[in-house]
Design a protein around this motif. Structure first.
Motif, PDB file in Angstrom:
ATOM      1  N   UNK A 106     -11.222 -47.032  -2.706  1.00 50.27           N
ATOM      2  CA  UNK A 106     -11.429 -45.583  -2.739  1.00 50.27           C
ATOM      3  C   UNK A 106     -10.050 -44.940  -2.590  1.00 50.27           C
ATOM      4  N   UNK A 107      -9.339 -44.836  -3.703  1.00 50.00           N
ATOM      5  CA  UNK A 107      -7.939 -44.414  -3.643  1.00 50.00           C
ATOM      6  C   UNK A 107      -7.709 -43.014  -4.199  1.00 50.00           C
ATOM      7  N   UNK A 108      -8.755 -42.182  -4.194  1.00 49.46           N
ATOM      8  CA  UNK A 108      -8.621 -40.824  -4.735  1.00 49.46           C
ATOM      9  C   UNK A 108      -7.531 -40.051  -3.993  1.00 49.46           C
ATOM     10  N   UNK A 109      -7.561 -40.119  -2.673  1.00 42.80           N
ATOM     11  CA  UNK A 109      -6.581 -39.371  -1.872  1.00 42.80           C
ATOM     12  C   UNK A 109      -5.175 -39.902  -2.108  1.00 42.80           C
ATOM     13  N   UNK A 110      -5.038 -41.228  -2.210  1.00 45.86           N
ATOM     14  CA  UNK A 110      -3.709 -41.803  -2.422  1.00 45.86           C
ATOM     15  C   UNK A 110      -3.147 -41.400  -3.786  1.00 45.86           C
ATOM     16  N   UNK A 111      -3.969 -41.470  -4.827  1.00 42.67           N
ATOM     17  CA  UNK A 111      -3.503 -41.100  -6.162  1.00 42.67           C
ATOM     18  C   UNK A 111      -3.163 -39.613  -6.223  1.00 42.67           C
ATOM     19  N   UNK A 112      -3.950 -38.808  -5.534  1.00 46.80           N
ATOM     20  CA  UNK A 112      -3.662 -37.369  -5.489  1.00 46.80           C
ATOM     21  C   UNK A 112      -2.349 -37.107  -4.763  1.00 46.80           C
ATOM     22  N   UNK A 113      -2.118 -37.831  -3.672  1.00 53.25           N
ATOM     23  CA  UNK A 113      -0.870 -37.673  -2.933  1.00 53.25           C
ATOM     24  C   UNK A 113       0.326 -38.036  -3.798  1.00 53.25           C
ATOM     25  N   UNK A 114       0.194 -39.116  -4.570  1.00 51.17           N
ATOM     26  CA  UNK A 114       1.286 -39.533  -5.444  1.00 51.17           C
ATOM     27  C   UNK A 114       1.567 -38.502  -6.531  1.00 51.17           C
ATOM     28  N   UNK A 115       0.507 -37.995  -7.146  1.00 50.63           N
ATOM     29  CA  UNK A 115       0.691 -37.068  -8.258  1.00 50.63           C
ATOM     30  C   UNK A 115       1.240 -35.714  -7.804  1.00 50.63           C
ATOM     31  N   UNK A 116       0.854 -35.281  -6.595  1.00 46.82           N
ATOM     32  CA  UNK A 116       1.298 -33.974  -6.101  1.00 46.82           C
ATOM     33  C   UNK A 116       2.561 -34.057  -5.245  1.00 46.82           C
ATOM     34  N   UNK A 117       2.977 -35.290  -4.917  1.00 43.88           N
ATOM     35  CA  UNK A 117       4.160 -35.446  -4.079  1.00 43.88           C
ATOM     36  C   UNK A 117       3.944 -34.997  -2.646  1.00 43.88           C
ATOM     37  N   UNK A 118       2.731 -35.176  -2.146  1.00 46.36           N
ATOM     38  CA  UNK A 118       2.404 -34.705  -0.797  1.00 46.36           C
ATOM     39  C   UNK A 118       2.762 -35.693   0.307  1.00 46.36           C
ATOM     40  N   UNK A 119       3.413 -36.788  -0.053  1.00 41.59           N
ATOM     41  CA  UNK A 119       3.767 -37.764   0.982  1.00 41.59           C
ATOM     42  C   UNK A 119       4.707 -37.159   2.023  1.00 41.59           C
ATOM     43  N   UNK A 120       5.467 -36.120   1.632  1.00 42.38           N
ATOM     44  CA  UNK A 120       6.394 -35.464   2.567  1.00 42.38           C
ATOM     45  C   UNK A 120       5.653 -34.811   3.729  1.00 42.38           C
ATOM     46  N   UNK A 121       4.348 -34.531   3.523  1.00 41.16           N
ATOM     47  CA  UNK A 121       3.576 -33.871   4.581  1.00 41.16           C
ATOM     48  C   UNK A 121       3.292 -34.795   5.749  1.00 41.16           C
ATOM     49  N   UNK A 122       3.320 -36.109   5.513  1.00 42.73           N
ATOM     50  CA  UNK A 122       2.996 -37.070   6.568  1.00 42.73           C
ATOM     51  C   UNK A 122       4.237 -37.281   7.426  1.00 42.73           C
ATOM     52  N   UNK A 124       4.509 -38.991  10.270  1.00 41.64           N
ATOM     53  CA  UNK A 124       4.625 -40.350  10.808  1.00 41.64           C
ATOM     54  C   UNK A 124       5.017 -41.285   9.660  1.00 41.64           C
ATOM     55  N   UNK A 125       6.298 -41.532   9.509  1.00 41.88           N
ATOM     56  CA  UNK A 125       6.798 -42.301   8.369  1.00 41.88           C
ATOM     57  C   UNK A 125       6.391 -43.778   8.443  1.00 41.88           C
ATOM     58  N   UNK A 126       6.194 -44.289   9.638  1.00 39.69           N
ATOM     59  CA  UNK A 126       5.705 -45.669   9.763  1.00 39.69           C
ATOM     60  C   UNK A 126       4.298 -45.785   9.188  1.00 39.69           C
ATOM     61  N   UNK A 127       3.458 -44.813   9.511  1.00 40.14           N
ATOM     62  CA  UNK A 127       2.100 -44.775   8.969  1.00 40.14           C
ATOM     63  C   UNK A 127       2.133 -44.655   7.452  1.00 40.14           C
ATOM     64  N   UNK A 128       3.010 -43.801   6.947  1.00 42.73           N
ATOM     65  CA  UNK A 128       3.128 -43.622   5.496  1.00 42.73           C
ATOM     66  C   UNK A 128       3.504 -44.925   4.811  1.00 42.73           C
ATOM     67  N   UNK A 221      -4.878 -49.649  10.072  1.00 41.33           N
ATOM     68  CA  UNK A 221      -4.401 -48.336   9.630  1.00 41.33           C
ATOM     69  C   UNK A 221      -5.395 -47.252  10.026  1.00 41.33           C
ATOM     70  N   UNK A 222      -6.687 -47.566   9.991  1.00 41.29           N
ATOM     71  CA  UNK A 222      -7.681 -46.600  10.480  1.00 41.29           C
ATOM     72  C   UNK A 222      -7.407 -46.278  11.949  1.00 41.29           C
ATOM     73  N   UNK A 223      -7.037 -47.304  12.717  1.00 42.89           N
ATOM     74  CA  UNK A 223      -6.686 -47.070  14.117  1.00 42.89           C
ATOM     75  C   UNK A 223      -5.486 -46.146  14.256  1.00 42.89           C
ATOM     76  N   UNK A 224      -4.475 -46.338  13.402  1.00 46.76           N
ATOM     77  CA  UNK A 224      -3.297 -45.459  13.423  1.00 46.76           C
ATOM     78  C   UNK A 224      -3.690 -44.032  13.038  1.00 46.76           C
ATOM     79  N   UNK A 225      -4.572 -43.901  12.067  1.00 42.68           N
ATOM     80  CA  UNK A 225      -5.023 -42.568  11.650  1.00 42.68           C
ATOM     81  C   UNK A 225      -5.835 -41.896  12.757  1.00 42.68           C
ATOM     82  N   UNK A 226      -6.613 -42.673  13.492  1.00 41.99           N
ATOM     83  CA  UNK A 226      -7.381 -42.113  14.605  1.00 41.99           C
ATOM     84  C   UNK A 226      -6.458 -41.543  15.675  1.00 41.99           C
ATOM     85  N   UNK A 227      -5.294 -42.155  15.857  1.00 35.74           N
ATOM     86  CA  UNK A 227      -4.333 -41.641  16.831  1.00 35.74           C
ATOM     87  C   UNK A 227      -3.707 -40.337  16.349  1.00 35.74           C
TER      88      UNK A 227
END
Length: 242
Positions: A106-122, A124-128, A221-227
């Motif tokens: 289920x990579x809809x969010x990941x593909x959207x992030x790549x296409x829009x360049x939204x990775x800068x919003x995250x 926590x760079x380790x999580x990214x 990674x779900x655990x990291x996202x929960x934090x």
């Protein structure tokens, strides 16, 4: 005359100070609003990632269980010898190894992030980096192993079975005559059939290890996202504030 000039000069400096302070406060306010907006978008993005990965976790868990069943089926078929009688368990094992699985993230969010360049919003760079590793490497490895297993079943296993196993309508081997059941057991005891069962076992073992690793990474990674976004409260907090 000097005193009025000093008075006007003081007014001038006061007005200039007020203007500078007003511009500075405007910049600070705009920066605060921009930072708050980005925090809200980040929280929404991370929440969407978590929802996607929860779905992926369930799918991966199901595939691990399925691979375990198919692996054990291949191992049981390898135990067949010239003295082994036909049983319904043998038929189930055959049907199990005829199947193959797959994984579609289920990579809809990941593909959207790549296409829009939204990775800068995250922030926590380790999580990214962990998420990039998951989607670009771990999931690609899953697809490679799944495709290899699929190719083996379609191009090697099924053609052999179609050519050598006695026909059973709907793969209902239990409905075959006693003579056909004996033939089935003889075929399963031949070297080529045993090699195919062994390849199937090896394929399922490899797939299971890759799927288990990916499942562990997804859960971590779900655990990291929960934090980062414990329960969606950050989104609610940012939404409710003016």
């Amino acid at each position: 005359m000097a005193r009025p000039k000093r008075k006007y000069l003081g007014y001038y400096f006061a007005e200039l100070l007020i203007l500078v302070l007003g511009i500075s406060l405007s910049f600070i306010l705009n920066e605060w609003r921009q930072e708050r907006s980005e925090r809200k978008l980040e929280a929404q993005l991370l929440t969407q990632f978590r929802e996607n990965l929860i779905l992926d976790s369930a799918a991966l868990s199901g595939q691990v269980k399925s691979l375990d069943l198919r692996m054990k089926a291949a191992q049981n078929l390898l135990l067949v010898d010239e003295n082994t009688p036909y049983t319904d368990t043998t038929a189930r094992n055959l049907i199990f190894i005829m199947n193959f699985g797959g994984f579609y993230p289920t990579d809809i969010t990941y593909q959207e992030m790549r296409s829009l360049g939204n990775s800068r919003l995250i922030s926590n760079k380790e999580l990214l980096q962990e998420m990039i590793q998951l989607y670009e490497s771990d999931f690609d490895l899953l697809a490679e192993w799944s495709n290899t297993d699929r190719s083996f079943v379609l191009n090697d296993l099924l053609p052999y079975m179609n050519s050598n196993l006695p026909f059973a309508r709907g793969l209902n081997f239990g409905s075959m005559t006693p003579a056909k059941k004996r033939k089935l057991m003889r075929v399963l005891n031949e070297d080529e059939a045993r090699y195919l069962a062994q390849y199937s076992e090896i394929m399922k073992i490899g797939n299971k290890q890759v799927f288990e690793h990916a499942l562990g990474e997804v859960r971590r990674i779900i655990g990291m996202l929960n934090e980062e976004v414990p329960d969606g409260s950050l989104i609610a907090e940012l939404r409710d504030k003016p």
